[in-house]
Design an enzyme around this catalytic site. Structure first.
Site, PDB file in Angstrom:
ATOM      1  N   SER A  42      58.542 -18.435  63.043  1.00 51.85           N
ATOM      2  CA  SER A  42      57.982 -17.383  63.905  1.00 51.85           C
ATOM      3  C   SER A  42      59.005 -17.016  64.973  1.00 51.85           C
ATOM      4  O   SER A  42      59.945 -17.783  65.224  1.00 51.85           O
ATOM      5  CB  SER A  42      56.723 -17.937  64.586  1.00 51.85           C
ATOM      6  OG  SER A  42      56.271 -17.073  65.599  1.00 51.85           O
ATOM      7  N   TYR A  65      51.449 -24.469  69.602  1.00 51.37           N
ATOM      8  CA  TYR A  65      51.836 -23.589  68.488  1.00 51.37           C
ATOM      9  C   TYR A  65      53.352 -23.361  68.468  1.00 51.37           C
ATOM     10  O   TYR A  65      54.002 -23.533  67.433  1.00 51.37           O
ATOM     11  CB  TYR A  65      51.094 -22.249  68.575  1.00 51.37           C
ATOM     12  CG  TYR A  65      51.537 -21.300  67.473  1.00 51.37           C
ATOM     13  CD1 TYR A  65      51.210 -21.566  66.147  1.00 51.37           C
ATOM     14  CD2 TYR A  65      52.309 -20.167  67.758  1.00 51.37           C
ATOM     15  CE1 TYR A  65      51.637 -20.723  65.124  1.00 51.37           C
ATOM     16  CE2 TYR A  65      52.738 -19.323  66.743  1.00 51.37           C
ATOM     17  CZ  TYR A  65      52.398 -19.609  65.431  1.00 51.37           C
ATOM     18  OH  TYR A  65      52.831 -18.777  64.415  1.00 51.37           O
TER      19      TYR A  65
HETATM   20  N1  LIG Z   1      50.507 -13.044  62.029  1.00 49.21           N
HETATM   21  C1  LIG Z   1      51.471 -13.264  62.893  1.00 49.21           C
HETATM   22  O1  LIG Z   1      51.605 -12.553  63.894  1.00 49.21           O
HETATM   23  C2  LIG Z   1      52.465 -14.381  62.632  1.00 49.21           C
HETATM   24  C3  LIG Z   1      53.681 -14.342  63.342  1.00 49.21           C
HETATM   25  C4  LIG Z   1      54.611 -15.352  63.123  1.00 49.21           C
HETATM   26  C5  LIG Z   1      54.350 -16.360  62.213  1.00 49.21           C
HETATM   27  N2  LIG Z   1      53.154 -16.377  61.537  1.00 49.21           N
HETATM   28  C6  LIG Z   1      52.925 -17.493  60.605  1.00 49.21           C
HETATM   29  O2  LIG Z   1      52.571 -16.970  59.352  1.00 49.21           O
HETATM   30  C7  LIG Z   1      51.801 -17.942  58.642  1.00 49.21           C
HETATM   31  C8  LIG Z   1      50.615 -17.261  57.995  1.00 49.21           C
HETATM   32  O3  LIG Z   1      49.739 -16.793  58.995  1.00 49.21           O
HETATM   33  P1  LIG Z   1      49.000 -15.394  58.905  1.00 49.21           P
HETATM   34  O4  LIG Z   1      49.512 -14.559  59.996  1.00 49.21           O
HETATM   35  O5  LIG Z   1      49.019 -14.847  57.537  1.00 49.21           O
HETATM   36  O6  LIG Z   1      47.518 -15.864  59.341  1.00 49.21           O
HETATM   37  P2  LIG Z   1      46.136 -15.877  58.540  1.00 49.21           P
HETATM   38  O7  LIG Z   1      45.817 -14.526  58.003  1.00 49.21           O
HETATM   39  O8  LIG Z   1      45.164 -16.522  59.475  1.00 49.21           O
HETATM   40  O9  LIG Z   1      46.401 -16.855  57.298  1.00 49.21           O
HETATM   41  C9  LIG Z   1      46.463 -18.256  57.413  1.00 49.21           C
HETATM   42  C10 LIG Z   1      46.309 -18.888  56.050  1.00 49.21           C
HETATM   43  O10 LIG Z   1      46.381 -20.324  56.188  1.00 49.21           O
HETATM   44  C11 LIG Z   1      45.300 -20.908  55.476  1.00 49.21           C
HETATM   45  N3  LIG Z   1      44.856 -22.151  56.096  1.00 49.21           N
HETATM   46  C12 LIG Z   1      44.476 -22.365  57.368  1.00 49.21           C
HETATM   47  N4  LIG Z   1      44.079 -23.644  57.540  1.00 49.21           N
HETATM   48  C13 LIG Z   1      44.231 -24.262  56.335  1.00 49.21           C
HETATM   49  C14 LIG Z   1      43.986 -25.570  55.861  1.00 49.21           C
HETATM   50  N5  LIG Z   1      43.518 -26.533  56.683  1.00 49.21           N
HETATM   51  N6  LIG Z   1      44.227 -25.857  54.562  1.00 49.21           N
HETATM   52  C15 LIG Z   1      44.687 -24.901  53.725  1.00 49.21           C
HETATM   53  N7  LIG Z   1      44.959 -23.629  54.117  1.00 49.21           N
HETATM   54  C16 LIG Z   1      44.721 -23.320  55.404  1.00 49.21           C
HETATM   55  C17 LIG Z   1      44.175 -19.844  55.573  1.00 49.21           C
HETATM   56  O11 LIG Z   1      43.270 -19.996  54.482  1.00 49.21           O
HETATM   57  P3  LIG Z   1      41.808 -20.650  54.550  1.00 49.21           P
HETATM   58  O12 LIG Z   1      41.218 -20.288  55.875  1.00 49.21           O
HETATM   59  O13 LIG Z   1      41.123 -20.023  53.381  1.00 49.21           O
HETATM   60  O14 LIG Z   1      42.035 -22.109  54.361  1.00 49.21           O
HETATM   61  C18 LIG Z   1      44.975 -18.563  55.396  1.00 49.21           C
HETATM   62  O15 LIG Z   1      45.165 -18.293  54.038  1.00 49.21           O
HETATM   63  C19 LIG Z   1      51.435 -19.034  59.649  1.00 49.21           C
HETATM   64  O16 LIG Z   1      52.257 -20.171  59.414  1.00 49.21           O
HETATM   65  C20 LIG Z   1      51.773 -18.410  60.992  1.00 49.21           C
HETATM   66  O17 LIG Z   1      52.173 -19.384  61.939  1.00 49.21           O
HETATM   67  C21 LIG Z   1      52.217 -15.416  61.727  1.00 49.21           C
END
Ligand SMILES: NC(=O)c1ccc[n+]([C@@H]2O[C@H](COP(=O)([O-])OP(=O)(O)OC[C@H]3O[C@@H](n4cnc5c(N)ncnc54)[C@H](OP(=O)(O)O)[C@@H]3O)[C@@H](O)[C@H]2O)c1
Length: 262
Positions: free
Chosen positions: A143, A156
């Site tokens: 990130s 985080y």
């Molecule tokens: N969106 C942003 O602004 C942003 C920016 C920088 C980095 N990121 C990184 O990108 C990655 C993906 O995040 P996203 O933005 O796509 O968020 P998101 O839409 O909330 O997706 C998170 C995913 O992780 C899964 N997850 C959460 N807890 C879990 C568990 N205990 N076991 C298995 N799966 C789990 C969720 O699925 P279930 O709930 O179905 O388990 C979901 O598929 C993360 O590592 C985040 O730190 C995001």
């Protein structure tokens, strides 16, 4: 070698039920890769699997599991057994926004376990498959929060710094075996992340990035870069952070993130 030859025939994506993980699954299926998709929400994964099979003719295996549970690794290893795995996308993760001492303790510990411990377990178990083949790839979702501390999202930011350092080290180690490791650093992106983290979206400043665009651009960097940050502004900020005294970076990050407290 084209993408499917380099990183197929099977790819594994954690956190594929929404956001960036779901977009990685879609983008990889469109490139002809079979998939093992992992998350807790089984119905979402099943619907995605059916859709990708119909659209692209690829095989998609669903592993509905909680990565915080010890048994999840067994389920994943069983799913990988007998498959020629070429790409691992360590994407599942979440954040939490608020005053460190007021946030739920167990949830913060779970964050460390999901964002840090789970990728360590996963890659320790799966790297031998990639090494055996002599080529393949790993994508780690870090990130822009990886580059400096993140007051009001203290745990985080620390987990994402861990992800970045861990994956960059593996770029060197696994690179010796022909495996490409890319750390992807998105900024504010339109997924479920902010809702889960309790971040006030109206105060995030500027339109969020399109997750499909982040994923497509990142896949073009795999095999060419060690670390890639999405967006010119984010790249400039991460560069400036490196030049500034750490106390100044911390203060600026604190000013920005304080506005996003719900
Ligand atoms: N969106 C942003 O602004 C942003 C920016 C920088 C980095 N990121 C990184 O990108 C990655 C993906 O995040 P996203 O933005 O796509 O968020 P998101 O839409 O909330 O997706 C998170 C995913 O992780 C899964 N997850 C959460 N807890 C879990 C568990 N205990 N076991 C298995 N799966 C789990 C969720 O699925 P279930 O709930 O179905 O388990 C979901 O598929 C993360 O590592 C985040 O730190 C995001």
């Amino acid at each position: 070698m084209d993408f499917a030859q380099s990183y197929g025939p099977w790819a594994l994506v954690t956190g594929a039920s929404s956001g960036l993980g779901e977009r990685y699954a879609r983008a990889l299926a469109a490139r002809g890769l079979n998939l093992i998709v992992i998350a807790r929400r089984k119905e979402r994964l099943r619907t995605l699997a059916e859709e990708l099979h119909t659209e692209h003719g690829v095989q998609v295996d669903v592993v509905a599991t909680d990565l915080l549970k010890a048994r999840s690794m067994r389920a994943i290893e069983e799913a990988v057994e007998g498959r020629e795995l070429g790409l691992v996308v360590c994407n599942a993760g979440f954040g939490a926004s608020g005053r460190f001492h007021e946030l739920d303790r167990n949830r913060q510990i779970d964050m460390v376990r999901l964002n840090c411990e789970a990728p360590v377990r996963l890659l320790h178990a799966l790297s031998p498959y990639l090494i055996q083949r002599g080529h393949g790839g790993v994508i780690m979702l870090a990130s822009t929060a990886s580059f400096q501390c993140t007051p009001w999202m203290a745990v985080y930011g620390a987990t994402k710094a861990f992800d970045l350092h861990f994956a960059e080290a593996l770029t060197v180690e696994l690179g010796l075996h022909g495996i490409d490791v890319l750390s992807v650093c998105p900024g504010h992106t339109a997924t479920e992340f902010h809702e889960v983290a309790g971040v006030d979206r109206s105060a995030t400043g500027g339109a969020p990035a399109d997750p499909t665009e982040v994923v497509e651009q990142s896949l073009r960097k795999l095999g060419h870069k060690m670390t890639w940050t999405h967006g010119a502004r984010n790249r400039w900020m991460s560069f400036a952070t490196r030049l500034a005294p750490r106390s100044i970076s911390a203060w600026i990050a604190g000013k920005i993130l304080h506005k996003r407290l719900n």
